[in-house]
Design an enzyme around this catalytic site. Structure first.
Site, short mmCIF file in Angstrom:
data_model
loop_
_atom_site.label_atom_id
_atom_site.label_comp_id
_atom_site.label_asym_id
_atom_site.label_seq_id
_atom_site.Cartn_x
_atom_site.Cartn_y
_atom_site.Cartn_z
N HIS A 98 -9.62 -29.26 0.16
CA HIS A 98 -9.75 -28.33 -0.97
C HIS A 98 -9.20 -28.96 -2.24
O HIS A 98 -8.55 -30.01 -2.20
CB HIS A 98 -9.10 -26.98 -0.69
CG HIS A 98 -7.93 -27.03 0.24
ND1 HIS A 98 -6.71 -27.49 -0.13
CD2 HIS A 98 -7.83 -26.69 1.56
CE1 HIS A 98 -5.89 -27.43 0.90
NE2 HIS A 98 -6.52 -26.96 1.94
N GLU A 102 -1.66 -28.04 -0.57
CA GLU A 102 -1.35 -27.01 0.44
C GLU A 102 0.08 -27.19 0.93
O GLU A 102 0.43 -28.22 1.49
CB GLU A 102 -2.32 -27.14 1.62
CG GLU A 102 -1.98 -26.28 2.82
CD GLU A 102 -3.05 -26.39 3.92
OE1 GLU A 102 -4.24 -26.28 3.60
OE2 GLU A 102 -2.67 -26.61 5.08
MN MN Z 1 -6.13 -26.51 4.09
#
Ligand code: MN
Ligand code: MN
Length: 381
Positions: A98, A102
């Site tokens: 993404h 994270e």
């Molecule tokens: Mn992830």
């Protein structure tokens, strides 16, 4: 008549207010006593600073579920967004990447995580309750629950993140011509007969073998900085009313964009009056019951109540405290989209300023100011 029975909270503060005789949600009123009957120090309009994961849509899949609290649910939360995810034993959060970094904290159980960076250097490890991980933006990774299943909190460095718009391996395959896939991997089109037609996201799997049996040796080696940090195993800073564990790029080098503090406040304790000189704060309440008061300048202040599974938010520079109002430890995470954790203690500021200045300002004896501790006590009682 039950609307005015003694065990139902009423919006009455001394001479002010009056019984609520109309429609109401008593469960929410019970959970938010400082909204129903605010302390008289509250004043003016403060944006909403609370959203519970229990008020968020839960996406159920075979193998687990996920729900998110983002800027869409809590509009003021522009810096960070959170996801609460559960995977059954052996279940996968599939290979994906993404645009956001994270940061993750394991709430219960354990899982195996992997990542491969832009140099092909790989990372594989197991994490359990109290551990965290950090994956830089764009770096592909996967999560798989071990035999006890897992629930974890994910925090992304963009309030508009959505767990429903990550880049999934199965989705990429499903939307690439098989002739191209075959050419890319050196396979035949026939060998691609069973590829998924759509994304898998969360799906069941077998509990993986011991860690060493799963390890792949990359010719470019391991990632230079581990993506795992054992936060709960870290020695805490101890204060009169509880403990604080700070994790940021100073002790977990990989986490360049997210700084955090795991705070435990004993019953009767108080996360002291403070503010953060660098950014907004995104909070997650792990256990217990807390009350947070925020001071927004200009005579404006509001108080919010929190319990396990709630998200709180504090805009940049707002003064605030978090008080344990239950009879069990209050545990919560403070998170910042910053490389370093920073807070300014009101007590430490006043203690290190010429004492007559503070004494003249707040109208207390100079001796009280002089007796304040000059070192930071993040949690008092
Ligand atoms: Mn992830
Ligand atoms: Mn704070």
């Amino acid at each position: 008549m039950s609307q005015i029975s003694a065990d139902i909270p009423q919006p009455i503060r001394g001479e002010e207010g009056g019984p609520d005789i109309g429609p109401r949600n008593v469960e929410l009123d019970r959970q938010n006593p400082d909204l129903l009957v605010s302390p008289p120090t509250d004043s003016g309009t403060v944006p909403n600073l609370k959203f519970s994961f229990s008020m968020a849509h839960n996406r159920l899949s075979q193998g687990g579920w996920a729900r998110e609290v983002t800027q869409r649910e809590l509009p003021i939360a522009t810096t960070l967004a959170g996801v609460d995810m559960k995977l059954d034993p052996g279940a996968y959060r599939e290979l994906h990447w993404h645009k956001q970094s994270e940061w993750a904290y394991v709430l219960e159980g354990s899982c195996r995580i992997s990542a491969v960076d832009q140099e092909g250097r790989n990372f594989l490890d197991d994490v359990r309750k109290g551990d965290l991980w950090f994956f830089p933006r764009g770096v592909p990774h996967h999560i798989q629950a071990l035999g006890d299943g897992v629930e974890f909190l994910l925090v992304f460095d963009d309030g508009m993140f959505s767990e429903n718009s990550t880049f999934l391996l199965s989705d990429f395959f499903a939307h690439t011509p098989k002739s191209v896939l075959a050419k890319n991997f050196g396979w035949s089109v026939d060998q691609l007969e069973h590829i998924p037609e759509r994304e898998k996201y969360i799906f069941p799997g077998q509990v993986p073998p011991p860690l060493e049996a799963d390890r792949v040796v990359s010719p470019t080696g391991d990632v230079p900085r581990t993506f795992k940090h054992r936060l709960l195993a870290q020695a805490p800073q101890r204060f009169p009313g509880g403990t604080v564990r700070i994790v940021d790029s100073s002790n977990f080098a990989a986490s360049t964009t997210t700084a955090a503090a795991l705070v435990e406040v004993e019953p009767g304790g108080l996360r002291e009056l403070h503010w953060h000189p660098n950014d907004d704060e995104w909070q997650y309440y792990v256990s217990g019951f807390g009350r947070m008061g925020v001071f927004a300048s200009s005579g404006v202040a509001r108080t919010f109540d929190f319990q396990a599974g709630d998200v709180g938010y504090v805009p940049f520079a707002y003064g605030h405290y978090v008080e344990n109002v239950g009879n069990e430890p209050l545990v919560f995470l403070e998170l910042f989209r910053q490389p370093r954790f920073q807070d300014v203690s009101l007590t430490q500021w006043m203690a290190n300023t010429p004492p007559q200045v503070s004494a003249d300002t707040v109208n207390v004896p100079r001796s009280l100011i002089e007796a304040l501790p000059k070192t930071k006590r993040s949690v008092v009682r």
